[in-house]
Design a protein around this motif. Sequence first.
Motif, PDB file in Angstrom:
ATOM      1  N   CYS A  10       4.227  -0.724  -6.160  1.00 29.02           N
ATOM      2  CA  CYS A  10       4.349  -0.619  -4.713  1.00 29.02           C
ATOM      3  C   CYS A  10       5.353  -1.675  -4.252  1.00 29.02           C
ATOM      4  CB  CYS A  10       2.996  -0.856  -4.061  1.00 29.02           C
ATOM      5  SG  CYS A  10       3.052  -0.939  -2.261  1.00 29.02           S
ATOM      6  N   ALA A  33       0.910   7.188  -1.301  1.00 31.70           N
ATOM      7  CA  ALA A  33       0.253   6.006  -0.755  1.00 31.70           C
ATOM      8  C   ALA A  33      -0.206   5.101  -1.889  1.00 31.70           C
ATOM      9  CB  ALA A  33      -0.945   6.408   0.096  1.00 31.70           C
ATOM     10  N   CYS A  34      -0.047   3.816  -1.684  1.00 34.33           N
ATOM     11  CA  CYS A  34      -0.536   2.817  -2.640  1.00 34.33           C
ATOM     12  C   CYS A  34      -2.037   2.678  -2.422  1.00 34.33           C
ATOM     13  CB  CYS A  34       0.163   1.482  -2.408  1.00 34.33           C
ATOM     14  SG  CYS A  34      -0.508   0.139  -3.422  1.00 34.33           S
ATOM     15  N   PRO A  35      -2.840   2.865  -3.470  1.00 33.26           N
ATOM     16  CA  PRO A  35      -4.290   2.742  -3.293  1.00 33.26           C
ATOM     17  C   PRO A  35      -4.763   1.315  -3.037  1.00 33.26           C
ATOM     18  CG  PRO A  35      -3.754   3.303  -5.571  1.00 33.26           C
ATOM     19  CD  PRO A  35      -2.475   3.285  -4.812  1.00 33.26           C
ATOM     20  N   CYS A  37      -2.937  -1.297  -1.113  1.00 32.22           N
ATOM     21  CA  CYS A  37      -2.672  -1.783   0.244  1.00 32.22           C
ATOM     22  C   CYS A  37      -2.534  -0.668   1.282  1.00 32.22           C
ATOM     23  CB  CYS A  37      -1.411  -2.648   0.262  1.00 32.22           C
ATOM     24  SG  CYS A  37       0.122  -1.732  -0.021  1.00 32.22           S
ATOM     25  N   GLY A  38      -2.446   0.593   0.820  1.00 34.51           N
ATOM     26  CA  GLY A  38      -2.326   1.707   1.747  1.00 34.51           C
ATOM     27  C   GLY A  38      -0.908   1.981   2.214  1.00 34.51           C
ATOM     28  N   HIS A  39       0.076   1.244   1.704  1.00 34.31           N
ATOM     29  CA  HIS A  39       1.475   1.455   2.079  1.00 34.31           C
ATOM     30  C   HIS A  39       1.879   2.879   1.732  1.00 34.31           C
ATOM     31  CE1 HIS A  39       5.751   0.771   2.599  1.00 34.31           C
ATOM     32  NE2 HIS A  39       5.967   1.167   1.355  1.00 34.31           N
ATOM     33  N   GLN A  40       2.507   3.572   2.696  1.00 38.07           N
ATOM     34  CA  GLN A  40       2.954   4.943   2.472  1.00 38.07           C
ATOM     35  C   GLN A  40       4.463   5.019   2.526  1.00 38.07           C
ATOM     36  OE1 GLN A  40       1.113   7.765   5.037  1.00 38.07           O
ATOM     37  NE2 GLN A  40      -0.944   7.312   4.336  1.00 38.07           N
TER      38      GLN A  40
END
Length: 71
Positions: A10, A33-35, A37-40
């Motif tokens: 990520c 999506a990064c599991p 931090c949630g960054h999409q």
Amino acid sequence: MSSLTPVTKCPKCGGTAIEATAFAKANLDDRLACPVCGHQATKAEFLADLVKKSAKLFQEGLRDIPGFKPK
């Protein structure tokens, strides 16, 4: 000979929990999506970050070779 495991990082948190199989099957414009931090971002954005980091490592590796001049 050792086998290398592909790692997809990520660009925001550096987490490597992004599933490699899902990443490989995604289209360039699919949002992932990064599991951690949630960054999409789209797959293309993740790839651009990987290419940028790879180019930097390549330039650092070649800087000690005589005659190599980075632009």
